[in-house]
Design a protein around this motif. Structure first.
Motif, short mmCIF file in Angstrom:
data_model
loop_
_atom_site.label_atom_id
_atom_site.label_comp_id
_atom_site.label_asym_id
_atom_site.label_seq_id
_atom_site.Cartn_x
_atom_site.Cartn_y
_atom_site.Cartn_z
N HIS A 99 0.82 -1.21 0.00
CA HIS A 99 0.00 0.00 0.00
C HIS A 99 0.85 1.26 0.00
CE1 HIS A 99 -3.48 -2.45 1.01
NE2 HIS A 99 -4.23 -1.38 0.81
N THR A 100 0.25 2.32 -0.54
CA THR A 100 0.81 3.66 -0.30
C THR A 100 0.39 4.08 1.11
OG1 THR A 100 -1.19 4.61 -1.18
CG2 THR A 100 0.64 4.34 -2.70
N GLN A 101 0.92 5.21 1.58
CA GLN A 101 0.43 5.75 2.84
C GLN A 101 0.67 7.25 2.87
OE1 GLN A 101 2.69 4.00 6.00
NE2 GLN A 101 4.65 4.44 5.05
N VAL A 116 5.52 0.58 5.60
CA VAL A 116 4.07 0.75 5.63
C VAL A 116 3.64 0.61 7.08
CG1 VAL A 116 1.89 0.12 4.56
CG2 VAL A 116 4.01 -0.59 3.50
N VAL A 117 2.84 1.56 7.56
CA VAL A 117 2.39 1.54 8.95
C VAL A 117 0.89 1.37 8.97
CG1 VAL A 117 2.22 2.90 11.07
CG2 VAL A 117 4.30 3.00 9.69
N HIS A 165 5.92 6.12 -2.79
CA HIS A 165 5.03 5.32 -1.95
C HIS A 165 4.29 6.19 -0.95
CE1 HIS A 165 6.56 1.70 -3.73
NE2 HIS A 165 7.78 1.97 -3.35
#
Lengths: 258, 512
Positions: free
Chosen positions: B247-249, B260-261, B376
């Motif tokens: 995923h992007t964030q 990624v968090v 990202h």
């Protein structure tokens, strides 16, 4: 998905009393009770849906019980995940998707040196293969297209109206001179086509009575409006929709504000 | 294995390992498929917690509802243009000659248990599906999530939107009622309007001149098999790319380009997303129960010589209908051919340009900005004012066209002439993007300069320096306005019980 070049994920552990594993709810017992309530309502609704289905209840009762069951169970589950499960946040490393230079060169070399050189060495065969495939691709479209329908030829330019056709309405009843009062409109077809798809889609015509006298729309058309009758194709030249609105029957000023 | 007879409960448990029967089953699975490593890393996958990441899920879950309700409908719907006499519980239609398609749709609405509910859920799910796709796409666009390396997934997404709209139209056409039949007639005319090949295309698709009897069965097989199959495949590819690329964030504390968090797939995200599936389906079921949609028995069967007032398509076709309604009556006639530019331009060229622009956007933006880097972390829309303004301008244009699809209703409702409405909509459609762009651009620029935009204002602290200069400095945000969270930690594989203070070995009681 598994990829040898990926760095293996380290197996990390956390002590059970780590704050990341605590729920985010300030008062978990209250939240748990609320969620339990939601799930009880959801389960009751679902059971109600079963009962409603069994007795063939009205559609809105079926939908209300089914929707209520799904919605309440769903809300309970979302709240469980959001408020009672480990609050985190947790992090995952993101490794570059791109491989190192050697791997990339390796792939390019396989494609170009090992692959393309084979074709370059035999240009005739390569050309024949390309040409053959191209022709096959075009020919393969034939059954997909040509089998589907006839060629249009001139069919779009013709209707079934002939000189001397009798005008009938949609029930097949012939229209006589005295049938229409001044200001009224009726949809007519050439006799024999009123019940056919083609008649309805292509031949439909509106017959309008504008006056009791012969009606002349423009010079040179003195005989085109006998006894005040005029007829136009009902099909709009724009998209072929039937034109069903007649100003006489509409609220005044629908088209132009006078 | 040892030859000891395992005859105690405890011994059985120990033989099964610390994870019992489930652990045993997973081991058996791993022996055969080697799923331990990949499976765990899938269950460890991190999903960002931001609400806007849930929009695509609405689309996914309403698509699932479409599949389930759609299968139900195929059991009762008859895709045939054969004429039958209606006999059934709906009295106003009794004795009328209608097509089997229409009769079977009325029949499944009134005589099949839960049939009407399923039909209305199917229709609502479709409207929500396309709506969620559009909103999801807007999120991706305005935050720049389509940038390298995700251009391919953007392309798949735009294709999915196109197919969803197309399949929505096909399904809407199947009941063969007066309103949908008019829609098919318009689709036929749009095909005819394509220069050179249009007439042939229309004749091949319809099996001859309009309406013919071929179109209902053809639309049916496209609607229930071919298009859904392609959609299903592309959804799979869309999600596979999402797992592969992660995923992007949004940027934030601890959120970097190289991580990624959020919450792990299992169990936190799985609970939330399953609940979400239930919630989306529940809302669709409630809509199907309480909000009537497409009551075809009121419209009557299709008859090419009839038309009705207030014939509007489903919302996602509105922009096309609006464009067709307001475009001036231009056409080219000559050399024995007619090219109705009044149809070709708004219904073929315009949507072609629109979706072409959507497909090309990532490449166009790369070229204009010269930004070929991998991203990202998402953009805040206000930090990319030109992109945001361009997106809002297109949405404004589409909204104006959507309103233009109701010219007849507007004229009647406000008691103004249809031609006045027509001309007003022409002006509004052309002007709206040019108004929307500068306003959005200006708002973005303003937002960039506002300290802590969207948060409560804090007092400015005026400081007098030793030289006598006064400086106004904003004070930090209120603590309750600041999102509080712990430092992110890797997802734990093992949860260890904290060791008791005095680990004195006790006497084990062995059950016999």
């Amino acid at each position: 998905m598994s990829d040898e070049s990926r760095t293996p994920v380290a197996l990390a552990g956390l002590r059970a009393d780590d704050p990341h594993l605590e729920p985010s709810a300030r008062n978990p017992h209250v939240v748990e009770a609320v969620i339990a309530g939601l799930m009880v309502v959801g389960t009751l609704c679902t059971a109600g849906f079963g009962a409603a289905f069994w007795v063939n209840a009205k559609p809105w009762i079926l939908g209300a019980t089914l929707g209520g069951g799904l919605l309440f169970l769903g809300l309970g589950l979302i709240a469980w995940g959001k408020y009672l499960m480990p609050r985190g946040p947790f992090v995952e490393e993101r490794h570059p998707l791109a491989n190192d230079e050697a791997e990339r060169e390796g792939l390019a070399s396989v494609v170009m040196d090992r692959g393309a050189s084979v074709i370059k060495r035999r240009p005739l065969l390569g050309g024949l293969l390309g040409g053959g495939m191209g022709i096959f691709g075009i020919v393969a479209m034939f059954p997909l297209l040509r089998s589907l329908g006839p060629l249009p030829k001139g069919t779009l330019f013709h209707t079934d109206w002939r000189k001397g056709s009798y005008l009938v309405d949609q029930t097949g009843r012939r229209i006589h001179e005295g049938d229409l009062a001044v200001g009224s409109i009726v949809t007519v077809f050439p006799e024999g086509t009123e019940n056919t798809d083609r008649g309805q889609a292509v031949d439909q015509t509106v017959l309008i009575r504008l006056s009791n006298e012969n009606y002349v729309t423009q010079k040179g058309r003195a005989t085109w409006g006998p006894k005040g009758y005029v007829a136009y194709s009902k099909l709009c030249t724009h998209l072929g929709c039937p034109v069903g609105l007649y100003e006489q029957q509409l609220q005044p000023g629908f088209w132009e504000r006078s | 294995m040892s030859s000891e007879v395992i005859n105690t409960k405890r011994a059985k448990q120990e033989a099964a390992g610390p994870y019992g029967k489930v652990g045993h089953a997973l081991n058996e699975l791993d022996d055969r498929l080697g799923v331990a490593k990949g499976g765990r890393s899938f269950l460890d996958k991190i999903f960002p917690d931001h609400w806007s990441f849930m929009l695509g899920e609405i689309a996914l879950y309403s698509f699932l509802v479409l599949l389930v309700t759609g299968v139900f409908l195929t059991l009762y719907y008859v895709p045939s243009s054969a004429i039958v006499t209606y006999h059934g519980p709906y009295l106003p239609l009794v004795g009328q000659k209608v097509t089997q398609a229409y009769a079977s749709t009325v029949n499944l609405s009134f005589s099949v248990r839960a049939g009407l509910l399923m039909r209305q859920m199917h229709h609502w799910a479709c409207d929500i599906f396309v709506g969620a796709l559009v909103v999801h796409m807007a999120r991706i666009f305005f935050t720049g999530a389509f940038r390298k390396p995700r251009e391919l997934n953007w392309t798949i997404g735009v294709t999915l939107l196109t197919l969803a709209i197309a399949n929505g139209f096909l399904g809407y056409s199947l009941p063969d009622d007066l309103v949908s039949g008019t829609g098919i007639r318009i689709a036929y005319s749009i095909m005819l309007s394509i220069p050179l090949v249009g007439t042939y295309l229309a004749f091949f698709v319809f099996g001859g001149n309009f309406p013919g009897t071929a179109i209902i069965p053809r639309f049916f097989i496209l609607h229930v098999l071919i298009v859904p199959l392609v959609i299903l495949g592309l959804v799979g590819a869309h999600l596979a790319l999402l797992v592969r690329q992660k995923h992007t964030q949004f940027p934030g504390p601890g959120r970097e380009e190289n991580n990624v968090v959020g919450s792990p797939m299992f169990p936190v995200f799985m609970a939330k997303t399953t609940g979400y599936l239930f919630g989306v389906s529940g809302v669709i079921a409630l809509l199907g129960a309480f909000a009537q949609i497409n009551p075809i028995w009121q419209f009557g069967p299709y008859d090419a010589a009839r038309i009705s007032y207030a014939v509007q398509p489903d919302w996602y076709m509105g922009f096309l209908d609006g464009a067709l309604r307001i475009f001036p009556a231009w056409s080219f006639m000559g050399f024995g051919h007619t090219i109705p530019l009044e149809v070709t331009i708004p219904a073929v060229i315009f949507p072609g340009l629109l979706f072409g622009l959507a497909y090309a956007w990532p490449a166009l933006e790369r070229r204009v900005t010269g930004d070929h880097a991998i991203h990202h972390l998402l953009d805040r829309p206000s930090l990319r004012p030109k992109r945001t303004a361009a997106g809002v301008a297109v949405l404004a244009l589409l909204s104006a066209l959507f309103i233009a699809s109701s010219t007849d209703v507007i004229a009647n409702f406000f008691h103004i002439s249809l031609n006045t409405v027509l001309w007003a909509m022409r002006v509004i459609v052309i002007v709206s993007p040019f108004v929307a762009y500068p306003i959005t651009y200006k708002i973005c620029k303003e937002l960039q300069g506002v300290h802590g935009a969207g948060k409560r204002k804090t007092p400015n602290l005026v400081v007098r320096t030793d030289e006598g200069e006064y400086l106004a400095e904003p004070t930090p945000a209120y603590p309750e306005d600041v999102h509080q969270e712990l430092e992110p930690t890797p997802v734990p594989t093992f949860i260890e019980e904290p060791e008791p203070e005095s680990a004195a070995p006790g006497v084990r009681v062995v059950e016999r």
